[in-house]
Design an enzyme around this catalytic site. Structure first.
Site, short mmCIF file in Angstrom:
data_model
loop_
_atom_site.label_atom_id
_atom_site.label_comp_id
_atom_site.label_asym_id
_atom_site.label_seq_id
_atom_site.Cartn_x
_atom_site.Cartn_y
_atom_site.Cartn_z
N TYR A 146 11.20 27.84 51.61
CA TYR A 146 12.03 28.88 52.22
C TYR A 146 12.68 29.73 51.12
O TYR A 146 12.57 30.95 51.13
CB TYR A 146 13.09 28.25 53.13
CG TYR A 146 13.93 29.28 53.85
CD1 TYR A 146 13.43 29.94 54.97
CD2 TYR A 146 15.22 29.60 53.43
CE1 TYR A 146 14.20 30.90 55.64
CE2 TYR A 146 15.99 30.54 54.09
CZ TYR A 146 15.47 31.19 55.19
OH TYR A 146 16.22 32.13 55.85
N LYS A 150 12.10 33.72 50.14
CA LYS A 150 13.16 34.72 50.23
C LYS A 150 13.42 35.39 48.87
O LYS A 150 13.81 36.55 48.80
CB LYS A 150 14.45 34.10 50.79
CG LYS A 150 14.30 33.61 52.23
CD LYS A 150 13.89 34.73 53.19
CE LYS A 150 13.74 34.31 54.62
NZ LYS A 150 13.31 35.39 55.50
N1 LIG Z 1 19.74 31.84 60.73
C1 LIG Z 1 20.06 31.81 59.44
O1 LIG Z 1 20.90 31.00 58.99
C2 LIG Z 1 19.44 32.81 58.49
C3 LIG Z 1 20.06 32.99 57.24
C4 LIG Z 1 19.52 33.90 56.33
C5 LIG Z 1 18.37 34.59 56.66
N2 LIG Z 1 17.77 34.40 57.87
C6 LIG Z 1 16.53 35.13 58.16
O2 LIG Z 1 16.71 35.98 59.27
C7 LIG Z 1 15.47 36.14 59.96
C8 LIG Z 1 15.67 35.89 61.45
O3 LIG Z 1 16.13 34.57 61.62
P1 LIG Z 1 16.84 34.01 62.95
O4 LIG Z 1 17.97 33.19 62.46
O5 LIG Z 1 17.06 35.11 63.90
O6 LIG Z 1 15.70 33.01 63.44
P2 LIG Z 1 15.09 32.72 64.91
O7 LIG Z 1 16.14 32.89 65.95
O8 LIG Z 1 14.37 31.42 64.79
O9 LIG Z 1 14.02 33.89 65.04
C9 LIG Z 1 12.83 33.89 64.28
C10 LIG Z 1 11.94 34.98 64.80
O10 LIG Z 1 10.73 34.99 64.03
C11 LIG Z 1 9.64 35.11 64.92
N3 LIG Z 1 8.44 34.46 64.43
C12 LIG Z 1 8.32 33.20 63.93
N4 LIG Z 1 7.02 32.94 63.64
C13 LIG Z 1 6.33 34.06 63.99
C14 LIG Z 1 4.95 34.40 63.96
N5 LIG Z 1 4.01 33.55 63.54
N6 LIG Z 1 4.58 35.63 64.39
C15 LIG Z 1 5.50 36.50 64.86
N7 LIG Z 1 6.82 36.24 64.90
C16 LIG Z 1 7.22 35.02 64.49
C17 LIG Z 1 10.09 34.43 66.21
O11 LIG Z 1 9.42 35.04 67.31
P3 LIG Z 1 8.51 34.27 68.40
O12 LIG Z 1 8.82 32.80 68.26
O13 LIG Z 1 8.82 34.88 69.71
O14 LIG Z 1 7.14 34.61 67.96
C18 LIG Z 1 11.57 34.79 66.27
O15 LIG Z 1 11.74 36.00 66.96
C19 LIG Z 1 14.47 35.17 59.29
O16 LIG Z 1 13.67 35.88 58.38
C20 LIG Z 1 15.39 34.20 58.56
O17 LIG Z 1 14.77 33.62 57.45
C21 LIG Z 1 18.30 33.54 58.81
#
Ligand SMILES: NC(=O)c1ccc[n+]([C@@H]2O[C@H](COP(=O)([O-])OP(=O)(O)OC[C@H]3O[C@@H](n4cnc5c(N)ncnc54)[C@H](OP(=O)(O)O)[C@@H]3O)[C@@H](O)[C@H]2O)c1
Length: 252
Positions: A146, A150
């Site tokens: 991860y 990033k």
């Molecule tokens: N939550 C945290 O603590 C955090 C912190 C820093 C950065 N981020 C980053 O922010 C971004 C969004 O995270 P989130 O927290 O909102 O996570 P989340 O709620 O798990 O959402 C992840 C999204 O990615 C999509 N996804 C996953 N695999 C996919 C695939 N094979 N094809 C197309 N879409 C796919 C999922 O869509 P479907 O399942 O509908 O396909 C879902 O909409 C990510 O890049 C994450 O690394 C998150």
């Protein structure tokens, strides 16, 4: 020419918030909401008038699906939000080859290919936001793939941002710490996981949109990630990794 935004991972916590805030404030004709879950995408389009659901799996032909749509519709892409992402907390040696490939495709290959696909349809004032993470400030043991993905996305974004300056297009990396979404497991073996400095998706997204509108190359929302960024910059990396390992190892 339709003015559009493209948001990947639109069905997740942060992606949905991007759709909500963009539909309220950016004055666009369409928001192409990308994800695999068709019923969740349809719910989004009934809630937000401008949403066009795009069912696409970024581990297979998802980027080509979007590329073909761009070729057909020839829109003016005002905003690209590379937000889809996958996460894993655990030992690297426990990951299998398919999981490693999934990380590379969703977190690294897809955003790079999408930026490349969208650029012919972007003009002066176009903006790209790539969801990196505070995990890009140093290598994170137990989240090795991860944080590596990033770091890749942040460095790619910063370099491309410089290249695109003459065209008046900006690339902003959003680097939040822990964000309150379903991406994060809440417990491990019955033990509640404590996420220091966790903030809301709303705060991450409003910060990213504001910083991108100001042309900033980085958006670092919340005290914790700002502090972590400075700490990682001025502390030897082996010490940062040792402290991180101490905090996280008990959940692995
Ligand atoms: N939550 C945290 O603590 C955090 C912190 C820093 C950065 N981020 C980053 O922010 C971004 C969004 O995270 P989130 O927290 O909102 O996570 P989340 O709620 O798990 O959402 C992840 C999204 O990615 C999509 N996804 C996953 N695999 C996919 C695939 N094979 N094809 C197309 N879409 C796919 C999922 O869509 P479907 O399942 O509908 O396909 C879902 O909409 C990510 O890049 C994450 O690394 C998150």
């Amino acid at each position: 020419m339709a003015k559009i935004a493209i948001v990947t991972g639109a069905t997740g916590g942060i992606g949905r918030e991007f759709v909500k805030q963009i539909s309220a404030g950016e004055g666009l004709d369409e928001i192409w909401a990308v994800g695999r879950n068709e019923s969740k995408l349809n719910e989004l389009s009934s809630e937000f008038e401008s949403v066009v659901p795009v069912v696409a799996d970024l581990t297979s032909d998802g980027v080509d699906v979007i590329r073909r749509l761009l070729e057909q519709k020839k829109p003016d892409v005002k905003l690209l939000i590379n937000n889809a992402g996958v996460a894993y907390m655990g030992l690297f040696e426990d990951m299998d080859n398919d999981e490693i490939a999934r990380f590379c495709k969703v977190n690294c290959e897809a955003p790079a290919r999408l930026m490349n696909a969208v650029l012919p349809y972007m003009h002066e004032g176009g903006r790209i936001i790539n969801m990196s993470s505070a995990s890009s400030f140093q290598p994170n043991p137990y989240m090795s793939m991860y944080s590596a993905s990033k770091i890749y996305l942040k460095n790619l974004s910063r370099a491309v941002n410089i290249e695109l300056k003459p065209r008046g297009i900006t690339v902003t990396s959003s680097c939040p710490g822990w964000v309150d979404t379903d991406l994060l497991p809440r417990s491990k073996d019955g033990k509640e996981i404590h996420y220091t400095g966790m903030i809301s998706a709303e705060r991450v997204v409003s910060g990213a949109l504001k910083d991108s509108a100001k042309g900033k190359e980085m958006s670092v929302p919340g005290f914790f990630s700002k502090y972590f960024r400075l700490y990682s910059k001025f502390t030897p990396t082996y010490i940062v990794m040792r402290m991180w390992s101490k905090a996280v190892r008990k959940y692995v």
